[in-house]
Design an enzyme around this catalytic site. Structure first.
Site, PDB file in Angstrom:
ATOM      1  N   HIS A   1       0.848  -1.199   0.000  1.00 44.83           N
ATOM      2  CA  HIS A   1       0.000   0.000   0.000  1.00 44.83           C
ATOM      3  C   HIS A   1       0.884   1.250   0.000  1.00 44.83           C
ATOM      4  CE1 HIS A   1      -3.461  -2.512   1.866  1.00 44.83           C
ATOM      5  NE2 HIS A   1      -3.327  -2.702   0.570  1.00 44.83           N
TER       6      HIS A   1
ATOM      7  N   HIS B   1      -4.242  -5.123 -12.956  1.00 46.31           N
ATOM      8  CA  HIS B   1      -4.360  -4.205 -11.813  1.00 46.31           C
ATOM      9  C   HIS B   1      -3.032  -3.600 -11.379  1.00 46.31           C
ATOM     10  CE1 HIS B   1      -2.528  -7.087  -9.152  1.00 46.31           C
ATOM     11  NE2 HIS B   1      -2.934  -6.510  -8.050  1.00 46.31           N
ATOM     12  N   GLY B   2      -1.937  -4.034 -11.998  1.00 39.78           N
ATOM     13  CA  GLY B   2      -0.641  -3.500 -11.587  1.00 39.78           C
ATOM     14  C   GLY B   2       0.456  -4.198 -12.354  1.00 39.78           C
TER      15      GLY B   2
END
Lengths: 479, 143
Positions: free
Chosen positions: A202, A402-403
């Site tokens: 995160h 997503h990444g």
């Protein structure tokens, strides 16, 4: 490993149906990255998901696929609502982990002298790290409100404006949330973690738009070259972990009896028409809403910190929410399967929804562009803003990557970083980093991830999305 | 397990999460080692016995040994992460394939002293099995 992959075209590989598989597997990749997963457990996980009751079409994997628990990370699986199931492990513990991108009117060259001051301010005032507690302390009734209202709850308390809801997936509120079915443990874990970033992968990042690929869409997304953007990646924190854990434990016990041939207990689930599934979806919606409120609060906090550190007002800052997407979720959606409109439960585990232009769920401002698809890269390279394309509707139940996707395990990354200062290496690249622990930096080092540009080239080459802009990190905070 | 000097666990490579293989000369030691290993990963070490530790008796049930392992570690994780208390000693009073009873002596832990977040104990590839002269378990943590 003996699994034969059939190459369909430049960007797609098929795992033919065999054994207990109910549908084939479909992997989006390229000839370079597919080699990296040939001997990886993630292909087995694509196959395992293909054996689950009621799965429709394909068990799909995006190019950022890597070995997860149960479902692969980077996986999409859609289930028939009559015969299929919902699996908490197919959503993940961090329910509605997702990304939020804010544009500003700031120009990178102008704020560069103040960058250290800004990132220090963000790192000091945004709660980061394991067990961090937020400035927003909730009563139990407040928490129930957050679980039902989502981002709107945060806006009601002064974090952001109602127009932010238009550019948040599902308007920042998943319907059907029912806090009355949550465990005491879940409620307890959610009381003091709202407005926190968390740890691990995160982050919050200050970025500069360094390349525009589509001027017309960039203008609608309010992006311009040289502009400062703020990127947030976090989710529902301990509240979501506990909800997943509570339901998975119950479902694992039932599934062991009902589906003894289940290849991995982590795939446990409940038939969508059962009360157990309905309860899970209602609890999952609570966590999804908590995550949207969390990102909304973090956005509000970052706005205040930026204005304070730069001594400017809201007009000069011009912070605007470009979009907020979730990438760990299960949603009831309508898709066309074999020419028929069908209601499905689409699991996205480390995948992003990517609605094409004209889709009815798009907000008016993005009706002609398609949905913004936010793809963070590793902390040392670049992130991308894409737009959803028609191919996503045809091939992937409106989903994209997503990444970048991990390529090294955390232990491998720590070994590789031995004797190196990752923070200094980042500074040498012109990127300031603030992190709670040196180990986090080592685990999150750029080499631990695939090349995000290759990942993005695959989803764009396969027609799932289109490139709009590229963002380069200037400063990063990590837990 | 050859002798008491054998490490109580070893890491296994997992791309996104953290896997461990745990050892014990009997089931009691296996479950004790599992909890101590998880605490070591989270806190860097087992908390020291200081002041007046509290004593907690806990009872955990599962459908089989694998489920029991996930539920047992889940209890310890919840205590540490959510309640802010961690065991410094663990005595497994009894363990059967479906029930574990333990006595923990616990101390308070500051959440900020947790160096590694474990989000959850997963069922992924969970395994508890008897080897020739010892017990082994494989556990994957979501981190």
């Amino acid at each position: 490993m003996g699994i034969k992959l059939e190459r369909l075209d430049e960007f797609r590989w098929l795992i033919p149906k065999a054994g207990h598989m109910r549908v084939p597997g479909l992997i989006f990749s390229n000839s370079n990255m597919i080699k990296d997963i040939q001997d990886d457990q993630s292909i087995i996980q694509v196959i395992n998901v293909a054996t689950l009751p009621g799965i429709v079409g394909y068990s799909i994997a995006m190019p950022d696929i890597h070995w997860g628990y149960g479902f692969p990370i980077g996986g999409v699986a859609a289930f028939d609502t009559e015969e299929g199931m919902v699996s908490p492990g197919g959503v993940g513990y961090d329910i509605n982990c997702g990304c939020r991108l804010m544009t500003t009117l700031l120009v990178a060259d102008e704020i560069r002298p103040f960058l250290k001051k800004i990132i220090t301010g963000l790192f000091r005032d945004i709660p980061t790290g394991v067990g961090s507690t937020g400035l927003v302390h909730l009563s139990r009734s407040d928490e129930a409100d957050v679980a039902v209202k989502g981002a709107q709850w945060a806006i009601n308390r002064g974090f952001g404006s109602p127009r932010d809801l238009q550019t948040t997936e599902d308007g920042g509120c998943m319907q059907g949330a029912d806090p009355s079915i949550l465990s005491d443990r879940a409620i307890k874990r959610g009381l003091n973690q709202l407005g926190t970033l968390g740890s691990g992968n995160h982050f919050m990042e200050i970025q500069v738009v360094d390349r525009i690929y589509d001027e017309k869409k960039a203008k609608i997304y309010r992006l311009f070259k040289g502009q400062v953007t703020i990127f947030i990646h976090t989710g529902s924190r301990g509240f979501g972990y506990q909800i997943c854990d509570d339901f998975l434990k119950q479902m694992a016990k039932q599934t062991a009896k009902n589906i003894p041939e289940l290849p991995d207990r982590q795939l446990a689930g409940a038939l969508l028409k059962s009360d157990m599934a309905k309860n899970y979806l209602a609890a999952m919606a609570c966590a999804a809403n908590y995550a949207w409120a969390n990102r909304q609060i973090l956005m509000g906090m970052s706005k205040e910190i930026l204005m304070r550190e730069l001594s400017i007002g809201p007009k000069e800052l011009g912070m605007n929410l470009l979009y907020d997407v979730c990438h760990n979720i299960a949603k009831i959606e309508t898709h066309t399967v074999n020419g028929h409109k069908t209601t499905l439960c689409v699991h996205r585990k480390g995948t992003t929804r990517a609605l094409p232009p004209g889709h009815s769920l798009l907000p008016e401002i993005y009706r002609d562009t398609g949905q913004p698809v936010l793809i963070p890269g590793d902390m040392g390279t670049t992130s991308y803003v894409l737009s959803g394309a028609n191919g996503a509707m045809e091939h992937s139940f409106c989903s994209s990557c997503h990444g970048a996707g991990r390529i090294l395990s955390r232990n491998q990354a720590i070994k590789k970083a031995k004797g190196r200062s990752i923070g200094r290496e980042m500074e040498d690249r012109g990127i300031l980093v603030c992190a709670r622990g040196k180990r986090t930096l080592k685990e999150e080092m750029p080499e631990a991830y695939k090349d995000v540009s290759q990942v993005v080239d695959v989803v764009c080459g396969a027609g799932l999305a289109n490139k709009v802009a590229r963002l380069r990190p200037l400063a990063v905070i990590k837990g | 397990m050859k002798d008491t000097a054998t490490p109580r666990f070893r890491f296994i490579d997992h791309t996104s999460d953290l896997g461990v293989v745990l050892y014990g000369k009997n089931l009691e030691e296996l479950f004790q080692n599992a909890a101590l290993t998880m605490l070591t990963i989270m806190l860097g070490d087992i908390p020291e016995l200081t002041g007046e530790p509290a004593t907690i008796n806990i009872s955990v049930s599962g459908t089989d040994l694998s489920d029991l392992m996930v539920c047992w570690l889940g209890e310890i994780l919840f205590l540490s992460e959510a309640e802010g208390i961690a065991p410094c000693t663990i005595e497994i009073k009894s363990v059967s394939p479906t029930l574990l009873e333990a006595e923990l002596r616990t101390v308070s832990v500051d959440p900020s002293s947790i160096i590694r977040e474990i989000k959850a104990v997963t069922y992924h590839e969970i395994k508890v099995e008897k080897r020739d002269d010892h017990w082994e378990a494989k556990v994957v943590f979501d981190v």
